[in-house]
Write a protein that holds these residues in place. Structure first.
Motif, PDB file in Angstrom:
ATOM      1  N   ASP A 175      10.899 -30.317   9.430  1.00  0.00           N
ATOM      2  CA  ASP A 175      10.039 -29.137   9.402  1.00  0.00           C
ATOM      3  C   ASP A 175       9.773 -28.737   7.958  1.00  0.00           C
ATOM      4  N   ASP A 176       9.010 -29.558   7.234  1.00  0.00           N
ATOM      5  CA  ASP A 176       8.784 -29.333   5.812  1.00  0.00           C
ATOM      6  C   ASP A 176       7.305 -29.170   5.479  1.00  0.00           C
ATOM      7  N   GLY A 177       6.486 -29.007   6.506  1.00  0.00           N
ATOM      8  CA  GLY A 177       5.064 -28.811   6.277  1.00  0.00           C
ATOM      9  C   GLY A 177       4.273 -30.085   6.080  1.00  0.00           C
ATOM     10  N   THR A 178       4.958 -31.238   6.083  1.00  0.00           N
ATOM     11  CA  THR A 178       4.250 -32.505   5.925  1.00  0.00           C
ATOM     12  C   THR A 178       3.550 -32.875   7.227  1.00  0.00           C
ATOM     13  N   PRO A 179       2.260 -33.161   7.190  1.00  0.00           N
ATOM     14  CA  PRO A 179       1.550 -33.504   8.432  1.00  0.00           C
ATOM     15  C   PRO A 179       2.104 -34.767   9.089  1.00  0.00           C
ATOM     16  N   ASN A 180       2.129 -34.781  10.413  1.00  0.00           N
ATOM     17  CA  ASN A 180       2.450 -35.987  11.155  1.00  0.00           C
ATOM     18  C   ASN A 180       1.157 -36.730  11.466  1.00  0.00           C
ATOM     19  N   ILE A 181       1.136 -38.016  11.163  1.00  0.00           N
ATOM     20  CA  ILE A 181      -0.065 -38.824  11.369  1.00  0.00           C
ATOM     21  C   ILE A 181       0.247 -39.921  12.386  1.00  0.00           C
ATOM     22  N   PRO A 182      -0.359 -39.875  13.550  1.00  0.00           N
ATOM     23  CA  PRO A 182      -0.100 -40.910  14.558  1.00  0.00           C
ATOM     24  C   PRO A 182      -0.499 -42.299  14.058  1.00  0.00           C
ATOM     25  N   TRP A 183       0.305 -43.276  14.396  1.00  0.00           N
ATOM     26  CA  TRP A 183       0.039 -44.664  14.001  1.00  0.00           C
ATOM     27  C   TRP A 183      -1.352 -45.118  14.442  1.00  0.00           C
ATOM     28  N   SER A 184      -1.780 -44.630  15.589  1.00  0.00           N
ATOM     29  CA  SER A 184      -3.076 -45.041  16.147  1.00  0.00           C
ATOM     30  C   SER A 184      -4.250 -44.583  15.293  1.00  0.00           C
ATOM     31  N   GLU A 185      -4.023 -43.623  14.399  1.00  0.00           N
ATOM     32  CA  GLU A 185      -5.102 -43.128  13.539  1.00  0.00           C
ATOM     33  C   GLU A 185      -5.259 -43.957  12.262  1.00  0.00           C
ATOM     34  N   LEU A 186      -4.407 -44.992  12.119  1.00  0.00           N
ATOM     35  CA  LEU A 186      -4.419 -45.792  10.893  1.00  0.00           C
ATOM     36  C   LEU A 186      -4.878 -47.214  11.183  1.00  0.00           C
ATOM     37  N   ILE A 237       6.964 -52.246   2.363  1.00  0.00           N
ATOM     38  CA  ILE A 237       5.691 -52.918   2.097  1.00  0.00           C
ATOM     39  C   ILE A 237       4.579 -51.871   2.085  1.00  0.00           C
ATOM     40  N   ILE A 238       3.714 -51.951   1.085  1.00  0.00           N
ATOM     41  CA  ILE A 238       2.606 -51.001   0.962  1.00  0.00           C
ATOM     42  C   ILE A 238       1.297 -51.698   1.331  1.00  0.00           C
ATOM     43  N   HIS A 239       0.584 -51.125   2.301  1.00  0.00           N
ATOM     44  CA  HIS A 239      -0.704 -51.643   2.739  1.00  0.00           C
ATOM     45  C   HIS A 239      -1.818 -50.690   2.322  1.00  0.00           C
ATOM     46  N   LYS A 240      -2.950 -51.241   2.016  1.00  0.00           N
ATOM     47  CA  LYS A 240      -4.161 -50.442   1.973  1.00  0.00           C
ATOM     48  C   LYS A 240      -4.555 -50.148   3.420  1.00  0.00           C
ATOM     49  N   ALA A 241      -5.085 -48.965   3.681  1.00  0.00           N
ATOM     50  CA  ALA A 241      -5.412 -48.593   5.061  1.00  0.00           C
ATOM     51  C   ALA A 241      -6.547 -47.581   5.086  1.00  0.00           C
ATOM     52  N   ILE A 242      -7.072 -47.373   6.274  1.00  0.00           N
ATOM     53  CA  ILE A 242      -8.054 -46.310   6.512  1.00  0.00           C
ATOM     54  C   ILE A 242      -7.440 -45.306   7.479  1.00  0.00           C
ATOM     55  N   TRP A 243      -7.448 -44.048   7.078  1.00  0.00           N
ATOM     56  CA  TRP A 243      -7.051 -42.969   7.992  1.00  0.00           C
ATOM     57  C   TRP A 243      -8.325 -42.596   8.756  1.00  0.00           C
ATOM     58  N   LYS A 244      -8.424 -43.092   9.973  1.00  0.00           N
ATOM     59  CA  LYS A 244      -9.699 -43.122  10.701  1.00  0.00           C
ATOM     60  C   LYS A 244     -10.345 -41.747  10.936  1.00  0.00           C
ATOM     61  N   PRO A 245      -9.607 -40.732  11.379  1.00  0.00           N
ATOM     62  CA  PRO A 245     -10.284 -39.443  11.619  1.00  0.00           C
ATOM     63  C   PRO A 245     -10.930 -38.856  10.368  1.00  0.00           C
ATOM     64  N   GLN A 246     -10.316 -39.162   9.188  1.00  0.00           N
ATOM     65  CA  GLN A 246     -10.853 -38.640   7.928  1.00  0.00           C
ATOM     66  C   GLN A 246     -11.796 -39.640   7.247  1.00  0.00           C
ATOM     67  N   ALA A 247     -11.826 -40.869   7.800  1.00  0.00           N
ATOM     68  CA  ALA A 247     -12.540 -41.980   7.142  1.00  0.00           C
ATOM     69  C   ALA A 247     -12.088 -42.105   5.681  1.00  0.00           C
ATOM     70  N   LEU A 248     -10.786 -41.925   5.478  1.00  0.00           N
ATOM     71  CA  LEU A 248     -10.231 -41.839   4.123  1.00  0.00           C
ATOM     72  C   LEU A 248      -9.421 -43.088   3.779  1.00  0.00           C
ATOM     73  N   PRO A 249      -9.761 -43.781   2.690  1.00  0.00           N
ATOM     74  CA  PRO A 249      -8.900 -44.887   2.234  1.00  0.00           C
ATOM     75  C   PRO A 249      -7.556 -44.331   1.742  1.00  0.00           C
ATOM     76  N   MET A 280       0.103 -42.255   1.934  1.00  0.00           N
ATOM     77  CA  MET A 280       0.015 -41.723   0.576  1.00  0.00           C
ATOM     78  C   MET A 280      -1.382 -41.925   0.024  1.00  0.00           C
ATOM     79  N   SER A 281      -1.711 -41.151  -0.986  1.00  0.00           N
ATOM     80  CA  SER A 281      -3.012 -41.306  -1.630  1.00  0.00           C
ATOM     81  C   SER A 281      -3.143 -42.710  -2.215  1.00  0.00           C
ATOM     82  N   LEU A 282      -4.347 -43.241  -2.134  1.00  0.00           N
ATOM     83  CA  LEU A 282      -4.618 -44.563  -2.699  1.00  0.00           C
ATOM     84  C   LEU A 282      -4.857 -44.423  -4.199  1.00  0.00           C
TER      85      LEU A 282
END
Length: 430
Positions: free
Chosen positions: A194-205, A218-230, A281-283
């Protein structure tokens, strides 16, 4: 990788390094045919339980790796190897470390991820000891004799059973990089979900290419789909690393909060199909690159820079201010980074920089106690080492104030070093 057949056929005469990983259950006696030249012997990833009593016949042996084997005791024959200075027995089943197993020239000892509950007092009688890796064991205390190790710079004691940090540890004149997360001593500070960090479902990535891989994940490049954010997604491994537990790293990343010289955590991944822990994390802009490479076997605790690396003094000052600011911010949150190094700093040509990799981070009380001050000023020495490396590669006349600051950060009296707030003050006045 060298093959056993090559060794047995006598095709490796004059070799200075030998790597064998082929399911060995016994030490191949043919290795002794390389006694006149062999300096580095890597037997990691076999099924060995012992080494020959006459190992000292390898008179030039400096480095021995026997990680991922089945040893239950650190072999006593190591102590007879006159030139042996680096020993690595990570991820075995070692529960006993005899005093006789410690060679006189010991400089770097790796016993990560074993079952060690006690270390011999003779460890403190190895004056060259510089790097000590003990994460993932069952230690309840450290040998008091280590107080004599004036050259000891890096200690990893995360994920043990230490209920307190001994006073002598916090006064070691050269100690620079300390990791102790995952011990009862650290339980005074806990980070909950409970630290204010958003929970992001795996299905949104939507995962893309691998950007990098380290000991903790391991660090992957990804798209956070609801935000269309790299974004970047770090998938954490569950095993103990040389620094400690990857899950403690994740905890520290979240607790660090927001700062312009830290990589922003966008959220915590939930609902991974295998239950794997992960952060979004931010790209990072591709113009950023690692400031330095990891230390080598020869440099031990010192990063490796490209030979032609040079910085303008403006860039030196900009990076120094950025890292000092990030470290000051972390200390206010009750976090020591534990691995403040050039190889954990991303930078670009203008001197913008980011302090990354929280694998060795630990929590401490935020109250102003002698222990808190000492822990923070151990990290100040790491900044002093880094500043020295930058100044060595600086172009043009160096400010005397910067030189004095660097010396002040590295002085042997731990509590006489400046705080990061004081360092920021000096840097802002230059």
């Amino acid at each position: 990788m060298t093959t056993l057949a090559q060794l047995k056929a006598g095709q490796l005469a004059g070799a200075t390094r030998l790597d064998l990983a082929c399911g060995l259950t016994e030490f191949p006696r043919e290795i002794f045919e390389l006694a006149d030249s062999l300096e580095i012997l890597n037997l990691t990833g076999n099924a060995l339980t012992s080494l020959p009593d006459d190992l000292h016949r390898l008179t030039h042996l400096r480095v021995l790796f026997c990680s991922d084997n089945a040893f239950t005791e650190l072999p006593q024959c190591l102590g007879q190897c006159a030139k042996l200075s680096m020993i690595g027995f990570k991820a075995n089943q070692i529960s006993h470390v005899p005093a006789a197993a410690l060679p006189p020239q010991l400089r770097w000892l790796i016993l990560t991820d074993n079952s060690i509950s006690q270390l011999p007092d003779e460890l403190g009688q190895r004056p060259l000891l510089q790097k000590l890796m003990l994460a993932g064991n069952q230690l309840t205390q450290l040998p008091p004799s280590l107080a004599n190790c004036a050259n000891l710079e890096l200690i990893r004691i995360a994920s043990n059973r230490l209920t307190h940090l001994p006073d002598w540890l916090l006064t070691l004149p050269s100690l620079t990089w300390l990791a102790y997360a995952g011990n009862p001593v650290e339980m005074a500070v806990t980070v909950t979900g409970d630290d204010g960090t958003p929970n992001i479902p795996w299905s949104e990535l939507e995962l893309g290419e691998v950007l990098g891989e380290g000991a903790s994940g391991i660090i992957h490049k990804a798209i956070w789909k609801p935000q269309a954010l790299p974004v970047a997604v770090k998938l954490y491994k569950g095993t103990i690393t040389s620094d400690g537990s990857p899950l403690h790293e994740m905890q520290a990343c979240i607790a660090a909060g927001l700062h312009p010289n830290l990589i922003k955590v966008q959220g915590r991944v939930i609902e991974h199909p295998q239950g794997q822990a992960a952060l979004v994390m931010s790209l990072i802009d591709p113009s950023y690159r690692n400031l330095a490479a990891l230390p080598s076997l020869a440099s031990c605790t010192r990063d490796i820079y490209e030979p032609d690396t040079r910085f303008s003094l403006d860039v030196v000052l900009r990076m120094a201010r950025g890292i000092a600011s990030a470290a000051a911010h972390l200390h206010l949150q009750g976090i020591t980074h534990g691995d403040l190094y050039g190889h954990n700093i991303l930078w670009n040509a203008t001197g913008d920089c980011l302090l990354a990799d929280f694998g060795a981070a630990s929590f401490h009380a935020t109250a102003d106690t002698l222990e808190t001050r000492a822990l923070q000023r151990i990290e100040v020495r790491a900044f002093g080492v880094l500043l020295g490396e930058l100044l060595e590669r600086g172009e043009g006349a160096v400010s005397e104030d910067l030189i004095e600051l660097q010396k002040s950060c590295c002085q042997p009296d731990v509590l006489a070093r400046p705080s990061f707030e004081e360092i920021e003050g000096v840097l802002s006045s230059i």
